[in-house]
Design a protein around this motif. Structure first.
Motif: not given
Lengths: 566, 87
Positions: B16, B20, B45-49, B51-52
């Motif tokens: 996280m 981030s 540039k995508s935190l969610l990407n 993390i995945a």
């Protein structure tokens, strides 16, 4: 009584408050005014962020910065350009905001859940929380106010979300019961941070309990006692007070050196089974790792791990420990630990058979790849090698020769490692105890594995209820073995630790201090307790107790006496 | 297009907070920033990407930047990861 998982220690006695989930149902509809719908979505995000920011402030006051960060993470997720962009794309394709939010959140929830990684799966819980928050705002549903809960409340809900936790007033909530969650879930972490006893994963808790009824939550074993009688209330009130007193006392030992009452310092390490456990060792204030079991790398798979895979795991643990010592025990398979792809034959007597160092020395390629992986990792921290089940000096010599071969290979390839890596012996057989003087000449350290040492010395299997009574580290024979191992190590000036369960036993500690142990390696939750117990004894007091103990002839006399002095 | 291989050194891996901080820092570049890991591409540039991608401590990843400010983006990205992402 209901039974779940004990996720936050302590006892809570109070009255139930059920937190029901609000219905977040809606009928998906096609939107025509796309601009207006985008505005509605963006507005809900802004409101969500404002709410979350306020909750984070509240939780920062009540719990701490680390916990507030979980909530601030929600803002980072919803502000993620990828997530927002995907949701807006669906709205632009005439979907309503509710349905767009739900679909994109579901995509991430599924993606995170599929990784099978604990930490990543927790992010799925975050996304669920965000989805519910956004839907509540879009649908105009009021969120439940936990902050209004009166003093002495036991919260009961399906799942404890971080946003719910934000409303918790520590002084009013005495217990938490949920239907989902594990020891490592957010609910558990937050409950522990708030120091509220919690039983998680209690099946059907919401349906089985009703608001206002009195319950006892036992956060140690996850039990929920319904309709308690006065005797139970008295019993658990006493337990609760004892627990709180002990917790306060133990916290005083955090961050302190481990020393006896004379000021003699000891090393206090942890036993771990995976690199991730190193985090627990660090959090528990362990000063290093005295036993890193490497079997996890070899189990639950269909072929041998590569040298690189092993290197990654050892290096990871070492980096987590930030330079603190890490003793890695080489593969200890055979006996009760079966690994199908190794094709080990069934033995008549596996505990006396082809296992641990014996197997490794006969499978040199496999063993050498493990040693090379450990050596490579030693460039990143204070790593030491330990061989299990040593019974003869030749085994140590052969193992050390293999370490030298591996060093030469690495040097030839120009790979870094610690030239002076220590190689020690796990003294856990009767033979190693008897020849401890000979082993001490050639080993860099000893670590006493009391579980096997007790079993092998007493020739008793603790899993067999007919002979279990013989299995005790306080048997005069086992204590003499331990004393001999420690004495031989000290005569040669090498460190000697103990990594079996006995190292954390308050009754064993004075004996170990008197014998001259230099390092204790225990499970992470025992660290502060052991530090406290070591601090109680002066060397002179420990010597007096030990002299008496070594004068007794039976295990019963010894344990009866020790129970009077601890 | 420029690229560099780096090893993740922070204990908890790309989780996280580090993800981030990293995604935010990359967002300011015009160039695309991609993490190549285990045969997949992830938008940095995508935190969610990130993390995945489930990237653990000790893992080696390849950073690929493409665009007008690719050199600056790559330099900062590599420096952040090698210094442990502020942990």
């Amino acid at each position: 009584m209901l039974k779940g998982i004990g996720a936050s220690e302590g006892i809570g006695i109070g009255r139930v408050m059920i937190i029901k989930e609000q219905s977040l149902e809606y009928t998906p509809k096609e939107v025509t005014d796309i601009e207006a719908e985008l505005e509605r979505f963006r507005g809900s995000v802004d409101k969500f962020c404002d709410n979350t920011m306020a909750q984070a402030d509240a939780i920062r006051q009540s719990t701490g910065e680390k916990e507030a960060e979980i909530l601030l993470g929600h803002i980072a997720i919803i502000r993620d350009p990828f997530m927002g962009g995907e949701i807006e794309n669906l709205i632009k394709a005439n979907q309503c905001a509710e349905s767009a939010v739900e679909q994109i959140c579901k995509m991430f929830i599924d993606m995170f859940s599929a990784t099978g990684d604990d930490l990543t799966m927790q992010r799925a819980a975050d996304v669920k929380d965000i989805r519910d928050g956004l839907l509540s705002i879009l649908l105009g549903v009021e969120e439940v106010k936990i902050s209004d809960a009166p003093a002495g409340t036991v919260l009961v809900c399906k799942e404890l979300t971080p946003s719910m936790t934000a409303g918790i007033k520590k002084e009013n909530i005495v217990g938490i019961i949920t239907e989902t969650g594990s020891k490592t879930s957010h609910s558990a972490i937050l409950a522990r941070a708030l120091e509220i006893p919690a039983a998680l994963s209690v099946p059907n808790a919401v349906a089985q309990l009703s608001s206002g009824e009195q319950v006892i939550v036992d956060g140690d074993n996850g039990e929920v006692i319904t309709a308690p009688d006065q005797a139970q209330i008295d019993e658990y009130t006493a337990k609760r007070e004892a627990f709180l007193r002990e917790r306060r006392e133990l916290e005083n030992y955090r961050g302190k050196a481990t020393a006896n009452a004379d000021g003699t310092e000891y090393e206090l390490f942890c036993n771990i089974g995976t690199p991730k456990d190193a985090v627990k060792a660090d959090d528990a204030d362990g000063e290093g790792v005295g036993l890193f079991r490497t079997e996890f790398l070899f189990m639950d798979r269909s072929s041998l791990p590569t040298e690189d895979e092993q290197f990654d795991a050892y290096k990871q643990a070492s980096l987590i420990l930030k330079g603190k010592p890490l003793i890695i025990r080489t593969l200890d398979i055979g006996g009760d630990k079966e690994i199908p792809y190794l094709g080990l034959e069934k033995e008549e007597n596996p505990f006396m058979g082809f296992r641990a160092i014996r197997y490794c020395l006969k499978n040199r390629d496999m063993f050498k790849s493990q040693i090379k992986a450990i050596l490579r990792a030693s460039a990143f921290g204070d790593i030491r090698i330990m061989f299990p089940l040593i019974t003869a000096v030749e085994e140590l010599r052969e193992g050390k020769a293999l370490v030298e071969e591996a060093k030469a290979d690495l040097k030839a390839s120009g790979i870094d490692f610690d030239e002076n890596i220590q190689v020690g012996v796990m003294t856990e057989t009767a033979a190693s105890g008897v020849i401890a003087d000979l082993l001490a000449e050639e080993a860099d350290f000893f670590s006493i594995g009391t579980n096997d040492l007790t079993g092998y010395t007493m020739a008793a299997d603790r899993g067999n209820s007919d002979v279990e009574y013989l299995y005790s580290p306080f048997q005069p024979s086992v204590l003499r073995m331990i004393r001999r191992i420690i004495t031989c190590a000290r005569n040669k000036g090498i460190p000697v630790g103990m990594c079996g369960e006995a190292a954390a036993n308050p009754a064993m500690i004075p004996l170990l201090i008197s014998f001259g142990l230099t390092e204790f390696s225990v499970s992470a939750p025992s660290v502060l307790k052991v530090r406290k117990n070591i601090a109680k004894w002066t060397k002179a007091e420990a010597d007096a107790v030990t002299e008496k103990v070594m004068g007794f002839t039976t295990e019963k006399e010894i344990t009866d006496y020790l129970n009077t002095v601890i | 297009m420029v690229s560099k291989k780096v090893t993740l050194v922070n204990a908890q891996g790309f989780h996280m907070r580090p993800a981030s901080v990293f995604a935010q820092a990359m967002a300011k570049y015009t160039s695309s920033v991609t993490i190549k890991f285990n045969g997949n591409d992830y938008n940095a540039k995508s935190l969610l990407n990130i993390i995945a991608a489930c990237i653990k401590c000790g893992s080696e990843i390849e950073l690929v930047c493409d665009g007008p400010d690719e050199n600056e983006a790559l330099a900062e990205a590599a420096q952040m990861i090698e210094s442990g992402l502020g942990e």
